[in-house]
Design an enzyme around this catalytic site. Structure first.
Site, PDB file in Angstrom:
ATOM      1  N   GLU A 187     -27.442 -13.460 -33.182  1.00 20.05           N
ATOM      2  CA  GLU A 187     -29.136 -14.710 -32.262  1.00 20.05           C
ATOM      3  C   GLU A 187     -30.299 -14.434 -33.201  1.00 20.05           C
ATOM      4  OE1 GLU A 187     -28.182 -15.122 -28.660  1.00 20.05           O
ATOM      5  OE2 GLU A 187     -25.797 -14.806 -28.642  1.00 20.05           O
ATOM      6  N   SER A 268     -13.339  -3.735 -42.775  1.00 19.37           N
ATOM      7  CA  SER A 268     -12.754  -3.009 -42.549  1.00 19.37           C
ATOM      8  C   SER A 268     -11.412  -3.788 -42.831  1.00 19.37           C
ATOM      9  CB  SER A 268     -11.882  -2.666 -41.103  1.00 19.37           C
ATOM     10  OG  SER A 268     -12.928  -2.172 -40.629  1.00 19.37           O
ATOM     11  N   ASP A 340     -17.574 -13.258 -30.695  1.00 26.61           N
ATOM     12  CA  ASP A 340     -18.387 -12.946 -29.910  1.00 26.61           C
ATOM     13  C   ASP A 340     -19.351 -12.372 -28.309  1.00 26.61           C
ATOM     14  OD1 ASP A 340     -21.631 -13.587 -29.091  1.00 26.61           O
ATOM     15  OD2 ASP A 340     -21.238 -15.719 -29.445  1.00 26.61           O
ATOM     16  N   ASP A 343     -24.384 -11.731 -25.326  1.00 28.81           N
ATOM     17  CA  ASP A 343     -24.928 -13.521 -25.205  1.00 28.81           C
ATOM     18  C   ASP A 343     -27.218 -12.407 -24.936  1.00 28.81           C
ATOM     19  OD1 ASP A 343     -23.973 -15.571 -26.267  1.00 28.81           O
ATOM     20  OD2 ASP A 343     -22.586 -15.221 -24.409  1.00 28.81           O
TER      21      ASP A 343
END
Length: 776
Positions: A187, A268, A340, A343
């Site tokens: 972000e 990974s 995600d 925030d």
């Protein structure tokens, strides 16, 4: 006269050598633990046998699970006492107490985010079994601390570790979650791009996941709606948040100092194939988590055997469970899923916050008092000015919320006997969301990506947003609707941090720029299909593959560099690349040229947007003569190619063979940059691989080398037809003590793609040392 002087000099040299030897012997006597014989241990329920194999890997046999986990805590303390304490101090934000003012900024960041407070709320939420095992582990760690042997770091810094607590075990899992969840950093980057170039900058610097890119699950394995919930947002908000973000950027810098910030090499690979693809007719499973290299290494290999437990694999000092590995019926591997789940919210000036005062003690200095604010959205991680109504930036993140039961999940899978038991354990999983692959001795395979993923409506989490009614989390994606499959028709699941779901998945996992480029996933899938029917040796070849997907993608454009603009040196470099097979081997000169060239091309974004480009952004710019090629002036992409190839050819002259300037660097968390101590506590080794190879070793240093600091931190290959034939390895060794023979004995084999037996059969352990623990 000269002869006498030489005799004196030789005598002085001998005295110095003897002093060094005596010092080393003294340190060994003070710091190396007891590994054989009998040891009395307070709080132990019954006798336990700890058999260390030829690489110092403990095979723990106890009559109860509690005693087995107790013994794990004890051997963690024996071999990794400094790591335990250092990790704990990171979680608590108490580094400055022992390292001084140099660690003050790290402590400010860690206290502000509140990892320790989150751990304290998580412990009561765990099941009775988990709390019982954690308590046993705590007692074992403290029994290890009580032996009187101490790590060299404690002697150097002049302090002893405090007793371990149950909360300390939970706290380290919070730091691992931070290490694997960097959307808040994205972000920041996205806001910077918006500020510099608007919505266009977002797409050009990091293109959305390709529509034809390989996904972990196919459309027939998941419900689809026909609409893609992961479509990227493209609107940059009005206003300037730079003032808000300055403090958060300081936190990012502090995290990077601790090796905790997100970077492309972290990720990974894991995959599982059913019997329809194997020689034995039963599954094979592979895993190699890509994380920050460090000394001591993150993982600690161990076997645990109690009255219910019978597991072997990779543990983490501080945690009372096998994190990645197998028991006698099931095997599992773990990679980062990376939805995600973070925030940043801009709070209104009148937002209600609570304040707590943190006191940071500083070695050799005055205490520092810090006021930490908490809002309904989470901790206030950045503030503009000291005024009461100054704007604030808060972070929402499941890891910092009460009731985290992730340790229930990890302990639960150690006990799982089948898919149903494994999947039920995953219901308790909170963070960080991971991609788990599964296999069992009955021939079943599966995949699940558990964890709390927020439901958003009307926004996608790309950028910081206003804390208002339009921007809220509306619960979590239901467990049954998270990405998962059991016995898929194609008999294969491959994950490499690529997009997990097909187009049409009904929930937003991320904005479609958060997935890794599909190079690794594509290559793994191709090799598995080519080599079938597969055996364990085939799996090892795939896991250590160093063919460059980016070279395959960029080759035609790079070899089209305008020769008329090149020097003789650059032309020779181009000829060498034209004959290259694309394998990033340590003895390759072309590999050196390519990685320097790719670095130069990625840096095109620095001039335009202030940040490095992704590989696919480079490919898109070259393929379309895109706006980013404008950094080459009127010459466009041709000029960019010529300039960056000249740069690569010049850099390659300084170290032509790849292995000379491409080394895995494992630095010590406290002494890594202390000139007198770094040679003792840091370590490096030449290794193959590079940007987006299956065996990831992406150059990350800006010191005139192509060295790297993140890679496969652990590797395992599990054969469900013959579990004791399975293999694993770490990056360095079991001991964190540089004076131990087990400190770095795995390093050369790791770099060469070799493995150790992952076996519960004593016949595979080689020369052993046996320590018998008896109740005090």
């Amino acid at each position: 006269m000269l002869k006498n002087l030489l005799k004196v000099a030789a005598g002085l040299l001998l005295i110095a050598v003897l002093a060094l030897v005596a010092g080393a012997l003294y340190l060994r006597s003070q710091t190396l633990p007891q590994l054989s014989g009998t040891l009395s241990a307070a709080g132990l329920g019954g006798e336990v046998t700890v058999t260390r194999d030829q690489h110092g890997i403990p095979h723990i046999a106890a009559q109860t699970d509690e005693d087995a986990v107790y013994a794990l805590g004890l051997v963690h303390a024996q071999d990794r006492a400094w790591q335990l304490d250092f990790q704990r101090r990171i979680a608590q934000g108490r580094l400055a107490e022992v390292l001084g003012e140099a660690a003050l900024e790290q402590d400010r960041f860690l206290r502000t985010w509140g990892f320790q407070q989150a751990a304290q709320t998580a412990l009561p939420a765990l099941s009775e079994r988990s709390r019982r095992l954690i308590a046993a582990y705590t007692a074992g760690v403290n029994a290890g601390f009580a032996q009187g042997k101490t790590a060299p770091e404690f002697l150097i810094l002049g302090y002893e570790p405090e007793p371990w607590t149950d909360v300390d075990s939970v706290a380290w899992s919070k730091l691992m979650s931070f290490d694997l969840g960097g959307n808040w950093e994205q972000e920041l980057d996205n806001w910077n791009l918006c500020h510099k170039g608007g919505s266009r900058a977002l797409t050009e610097s990091s293109p959305p996941y390709p529509s034809d890119g390989v996904t972990i699950l196919s459309a027939d394995e998941l419900p689809v709606t026909g609409e893609d919930a992961s479509a990227p947002g493209d609107a940059c908000p009005a206003g300037d948040l730079n003032g808000h973000l300055s403090q958060l950027r300081q936190h990012l810098a502090a995290a990077r100092e601790l090796g905790m910030a997100a970077e492309p090499s972290k990720g990974s690979n894991n995959w599982v194939v059913s019997g329809q693809h194997t020689e034995s007719g039963l599954p094979l499973l592979a895993d190699d988590p890509h994380l920050q290299l460090r000394n001591p290494m993150l993982w600690y290999l161990a076997e645990l055997k109690g009255d219910g437990l019978s597991t072997i694999g990779a543990t983490i000092p501080g945690l009372p469970a096998v994190v990645i590995g197998r028991n006698r019926q099931v095997a599992w591997g773990v990679t980062n899923h990376n939805p995600d789940v973070q925030d940043l919210f801009v709070l209104p000036p009148n937002a209600d916050v609570t304040v707590r005062e943190e006191v940071i003690r500083v070695k050799g200095g005055e205490d520092v008092r810090l006021n930490v604010e908490e809002s309904e959205y989470g901790p206030v991680v950045s503030k503009l000015g000291d005024a009461a109504d100054a704007p604030r930036l808060a972070l929402s993140w499941p890891t910092l919320m009460p009731g985290d039961t992730t340790l229930d999940a990890f302990l639960g899978i150690n006990y799982a006997q089948d898919w149903n038991g494994f999947r039920e354990a995953m219901r308790a999983y909170v963070a960080p969301s991971q991609s788990f692959v599964y296999a069992d001795t009955s021939g079943n395979i599966g995949y699940i990506a558990p964890g709390r993923v927020p439901l958003r409506q009307g926004w996608d989490g790309t950028l910081p947003v206003q804390a208002d009614g339009e921007h809220r989390w509306n619960g979590w994606i239901p467990f049954e609707e998270l990405p998962q499959t059991y016995n898929p028709a194609d008999g294969m699941v491959v994950t490499a941090n690529n997009r997990s779901v097909p187009q049409g998945y009904p929930h937003l996992l991320n904005n479609d720029r958060g997935w890794a480029d599909p190079y690794r996933a594509r290559r793994i899938t191709e090799l598995l299909n080519e080599k079938a029917p597969l055996n364990l040796a085939d799996m090892a070849q795939v896991q250590n593959d160093t063919f460059s997907g980016p070279w395959q993608d960029l080759r035609a454009d790079l070899l089209g560099a305008p020769r008329s603009r090149l020097s003789d040196r650059a032309e020779a470099a181009l000829d060498r690349l034209a004959a290259w097979d694309g394998v990033l081997a340590t003895d390759s000169q072309a590999a050196t040229l390519f990685e320097w060239w790719l670095r130069g091309l990625k840096d095109m974004g620095q001039d335009e947007w202030g940040q490095t480009l992704s590989t696919r952004a480079v490919a898109e710019a070259l393929r379309t003569d895109g706006p980013l090629c404008a950094v080459g002036g009127e010459g466009g992409c041709d000029e960019v190619l010529a300039q960056t190839l000249e740069y690569a050819a010049e850099q390659a002259e300084q170290g032509p063979f790849y292995g000379r300037i491409h080394q895995a660097l494992s630095a010590h968390g406290a002494f890594g940059e202390v000139e007198a101590l770094a040679p003792i506590f840091n370590t490096s080794v030449a290794a193959p691989g590079g940007s987006d190879t299956v065996n990831v070793a992406r150059p990350s240093r800006e010191d005139g080398t192509l060295n790297f600091t993140a890679a496969a931190s652990y590797r395992q290959l599990i054969d469900l037809a013959d579990p004791d034939a399975s293999l694993f390895t770490g990056t360095l060794g079991q001991s964190g003590n540089p004076l131990s023979r087990y400190a770095r004995d795995q390093q050369a084999g790791w770099a060469a793609g070799e493995y150790l037996p992952m076996s519960m059969d004593p016949a595979d352990w080689g020369q052993t040392q046996v320590l018998r623990l008896q109740p005090e």
